[in-house]
Scaffold this active site. Structure first.
Site, PDB file in Angstrom:
ATOM      1  N   CYS A 194       0.845  -1.196   0.000  1.00 39.35           N
ATOM      2  CA  CYS A 194       0.000   0.000   0.000  1.00 39.35           C
ATOM      3  C   CYS A 194       0.886   1.254   0.000  1.00 39.35           C
ATOM      4  CB  CYS A 194      -0.955  -0.058   1.194  1.00 39.35           C
ATOM      5  SG  CYS A 194      -2.097   1.320   1.370  1.00 39.35           S
ATOM      6  N   ASP A 200      -8.877  -3.363  -7.444  1.00 38.40           N
ATOM      7  CA  ASP A 200      -8.449  -2.290  -6.541  1.00 38.40           C
ATOM      8  C   ASP A 200      -9.168  -0.997  -6.932  1.00 38.40           C
ATOM      9  OD1 ASP A 200      -7.053  -0.267  -5.135  1.00 38.40           O
ATOM     10  OD2 ASP A 200      -5.211  -1.442  -5.173  1.00 38.40           O
ATOM     11  N   HIS A 219      -7.520  -4.169  -3.383  1.00 33.74           N
ATOM     12  CA  HIS A 219      -6.431  -3.570  -2.626  1.00 33.74           C
ATOM     13  C   HIS A 219      -6.266  -4.315  -1.299  1.00 33.74           C
ATOM     14  CE1 HIS A 219      -3.688  -0.193  -1.973  1.00 33.74           C
ATOM     15  NE2 HIS A 219      -4.034  -0.252  -0.702  1.00 33.74           N
TER      16      HIS A 219
END
Length: 266
Positions: free
Chosen positions: A145, A202, A235
């Site tokens: 991330c 994502d 994600h």
């Protein structure tokens, strides 16, 4: 079970992986940054090293939530594979994000300069070397991330980096004085083979930005970099403590990461 995990993503999922310290040396330590600030970090390394051999270093770069239990566990996973893994607290000068909701995390993280992160990672490598238990000529980096973006940036910063793996790190973004360039803008400066691991579902990282990074790498002649997109993942698909976890893709990505590091000298 939930102790040590990010408050912002509670409750902790049942699939959470907990790696023990058997056969490892693992602890919180501090090292001095380039500005003299004491930077906390978690490290893990095999307790017994082969005679005359030292393990390569892997920098583990935190999610936006800081160095919580999941990031520490990732360090232990690397140590079990024969690495000296170290995860520095990269927001230490701006403030703690431990036990804070997301609304209080963003204001801290927004104040962190990319340049500070780069030199703290350099200092983490120097610390690993200073222990006498690591081969700092073989350095790899991985991050998740927020840390995935940092992987790309560090590859443009450290000319001696052997390899990297960026998990769903942002590739484009609005330039500002603290974060002046995105990974896509730095593609021509990449010094090492980087493996990008992304999810097609994502919501925050669009396929267009991934294709843009691929095009930028190709234009810059960075043929040793590769980006894999998992069609069924969103994600945070490596984060086994969160609902976004995709066990199949997470395990496949980590296996590909280990092979990538080995192939490229780390």
């Amino acid at each position: 079970m939930t102790a040590g995990f990010a408050l912002a993503v509670q409750p902790v999922a049942a699939e959470t992986i907990l790696t023990d310290t058997k056969g490892l040396k693992a602890a919180m330590i501090t090292f001095k940054g380039a500005d003299g600030v004491e930077v906390p970090a978690y490290y893990a390394v095999p307790e017994k090293l082969p005679a005359g051999k030292k393990p390569p270093v892997v920098l583990v770069v935190q999610e936006i939530f800081g160095v919580h239990e999941h990031i520490k566990d990732v360090c232990r996973r690397f140590a079990k594979k024969g690495y000296f893994a170290i995860a520095p607290e990269l927001y230490v000068r701006q403030g703690s994000v431990s036990d804070k909701p997301m609304t209080e995390i963003f204001p801290v993280v927004s104040k962190v300069p990319d340049s500070q992160v780069m030199t703290d990672l350099d200092a983490a490598v120097a610390y690993a070397q200073s222990t006498g238990r690591a081969d700092a000529s073989r350095v790899a980096i991985t991050g998740f991330c927020w840390g995935g973006r940092i992987v790309w940036l560090y590859a443009a910063h450290n000319a001696k980096l052997k390899a990297g793996a960026a998990w769903y790190g942002r590739l484009v973004g609005q330039s500002n004085p603290l974060q002046p360039k995105s990974p896509t803008e730095l593609a021509d400066k990449i010094n090492a083979p980087i493996l990008g691991l992304y999810g097609a579902k994502d919501a925050g990282i669009k396929i267009e930005s991934i294709e843009g990074m691929r095009a930028a790498l190709k234009a810059a002649g960075k043929t040793k970099c590769e980006i894999i997109v998992y069609p069924d993942s969103e994600h945070g698909f490596h984060a086994d403590y969160r609902p976004s976890y995709n066990e199949k893709d997470a395990k496949d990505g980590f296996a590909k990461l280990l092979a990538w590091f080995k192939k490229n000298g780390a």
